[in-house]
Write a protein that holds these residues in place. Structure first.
Motif, mmCIF file in Angstrom:
data_model
loop_
_atom_site.group_PDB
_atom_site.id
_atom_site.type_symbol
_atom_site.label_atom_id
_atom_site.label_comp_id
_atom_site.label_asym_id
_atom_site.label_seq_id
_atom_site.Cartn_x
_atom_site.Cartn_y
_atom_site.Cartn_z
ATOM 1 N N ALA A 208 0.842 -1.207 0.000
ATOM 2 C CA ALA A 208 0.000 0.000 0.000
ATOM 3 C C ALA A 208 0.875 1.255 0.000
ATOM 4 C CB ALA A 208 -0.929 -0.006 1.209
ATOM 5 N N ALA A 209 1.960 1.233 0.802
ATOM 6 C CA ALA A 209 2.859 2.394 0.867
ATOM 7 C C ALA A 209 3.594 2.568 -0.471
ATOM 8 C CB ALA A 209 3.863 2.211 2.001
ATOM 9 N N THR A 210 3.951 1.452 -1.098
ATOM 10 C CA THR A 210 4.637 1.525 -2.401
ATOM 11 C C THR A 210 3.716 2.151 -3.450
ATOM 12 O OG1 THR A 210 5.907 -0.432 -1.833
ATOM 13 C CG2 THR A 210 5.830 0.142 -4.164
ATOM 14 N N ILE A 211 2.448 1.771 -3.434
ATOM 15 C CA ILE A 211 1.493 2.332 -4.402
ATOM 16 C C ILE A 211 1.283 3.823 -4.138
ATOM 17 C CG2 ILE A 211 -0.951 2.277 -5.119
ATOM 18 C CD1 ILE A 211 -0.779 -0.821 -4.786
ATOM 19 N N LYS A 212 1.179 4.187 -2.847
ATOM 20 C CA LYS A 212 0.981 5.615 -2.510
ATOM 21 C C LYS A 212 2.192 6.434 -2.995
ATOM 22 C CE LYS A 212 -0.790 8.536 1.185
ATOM 23 N NZ LYS A 212 0.221 9.563 1.378
ATOM 24 N N ALA A 213 3.401 5.905 -2.742
ATOM 25 C CA ALA A 213 4.608 6.612 -3.194
ATOM 26 C C ALA A 213 4.609 6.705 -4.722
ATOM 27 C CB ALA A 213 5.855 5.889 -2.693
ATOM 28 N N GLY A 214 4.142 5.652 -5.375
ATOM 29 C CA GLY A 214 4.056 5.654 -6.848
ATOM 30 C C GLY A 214 3.111 6.729 -7.346
ATOM 31 N N GLU A 215 2.022 6.930 -6.631
ATOM 32 C CA GLU A 215 1.051 7.959 -7.044
ATOM 33 C C GLU A 215 1.615 9.363 -6.814
ATOM 34 O OE1 GLU A 215 -2.912 5.270 -6.038
ATOM 35 O OE2 GLU A 215 -2.156 6.695 -4.558
ATOM 36 N N GLU A 216 2.363 9.499 -5.718
ATOM 37 C CA GLU A 216 2.857 10.834 -5.355
ATOM 38 C C GLU A 216 4.135 11.214 -6.109
ATOM 39 O OE1 GLU A 216 3.087 10.573 -1.107
ATOM 40 O OE2 GLU A 216 0.927 10.919 -0.861
#
Ligand code: NAD
Length: 265
Positions: A208-216
């Motif tokens: 989940a954190a990896t996806i959030k970082a990917g979005e940001e």
């Protein structure tokens, strides 16, 4: 009144079209009236997409099972298309793979060679066998590279190298094929949420954190979509008649500005 369809009755091949970015490209071309032949290894997903798109139109789709790491399969993909439709207007080389992230020390020469075959040589061979038809139609080639070819990526040396070589090969092909009025261009997506991206995220310690970082990572504050990749490919094929040898960044501005990048502790 002129048709609003932007690629009506043109014949397009998309490699790796059953999922992700390739699927977005297949869909946009079918929505714009093209006859799209797409390949993948997974037969079930390919046939399901073919059925779905043929029920909607206005263009059509045909799924061909093909492993682009095998030269004979690539030849068959091109010959099936030529036999069925008698022409090829556009080839989209998209099928590729990003291996799990690994340091240089952990990467073997065979892993590197296999990825060169899958991500790079396959693009060369599909183009080579499609060119006799593309030249007749004064068509075009679109190679899917990646933003990381320009900005690098941690623990991904073979992948980044294959994507960089795709951009260089695009330019060299654009030079050679200009005499036949065949344009050769490249798309370099940044983060686009696809099954491949999800797979890589699931291998990290906190998906989940990896996806959030990917979005940001993008100035635009989100990942790109499969449809946006399709629209970029359609632009290069149908509108960009004065573009050859270009690398179109589809990155939401991810490469801009300074960020926290140092890995020195
Ligand atoms: N998703 C991203 O953020 C991103 C960013 C930059 C570049 N790319 C590039 O875009 C392309 C597509 O990536 P994606 O994220 O949609 O991947 P994906 O794994 O979600 O889909 C890949 C498609 O290629 C097909 N494929 C894979 N290996 C194949 C083979 N040997 N023979 C035939 N078909 C094969 C799969 O069946 C599938 O249809 C790749 O070249 C990738 O490197 C993706």
């Amino acid at each position: 009144m002129a048709s609003a369809l932007r690629y009506s009755d043109k014949v397009v091949i998309v490699t790796g079209g059953s999922k992700g970015i390739g699927k977005g490209i297949v869909r946009v071309f079918v929505e714009n009236g093209a006859k799209v032949v797409f390949c993948a290894r997974g037969v079930e997903a390919g046939q399901a997409l073919e059925t779905e798109l043929n029920g909607v139109g206005p263009g059509s789709s045909l799924f061909v099972s093909c492993d682009i790491s095998k030269e004979e399969d690539i030849k068959r993909l091109i010959s099936v298309t030529a036999e069925r439709f008698g022409r090829i207007d556009c080839l989209v080389n998209n099928a590729g793979w990003h291996p799990p992230h690994k340091s240089i020390d952990e990467t073997t020469a065979d892993e590197f060679r296999d990825l060169l075959n899958l991500n790079l040589i396959s693009y060369f061979l599909a183009t080579k066998y499609a060119l006799p038809y593309l030249r007749q139609c004064q068509g075009n080639v679109i190679n899917v590279s990646s933003l990381v070819a320009t900005i690098g990526q941690k623990h991904a040396v073979p992948y980044v190298a294959t994507k960089g070589a795709i951009i260089a090969m695009t330019k060299a092909m654009a030079v050679d094929e200009s005499q036949f009025k065949v344009r050769v261009n490249c798309i370099s997506p940044g983060n686009v949420m696809t099954p491949l991206w999800e797979e890589l995220a699931s291998q990290s310690s906190n998906a989940a954190a990896t996806i959030k970082a990917g979005e940001e990572a993008q100035l635009i504050g989100r990942m790109g979509t499969e449809a946006e990749c399709g629209l970029a490919a359609l632009f290069l094929a149908s509108d960009a008649s004065f573009c050859t040898g270009v690398d179109l960044l589809l990155s939401g501005g991810a490469e801009l500005n300074y960020g926290h990048k140092s890995q020195i502790s």
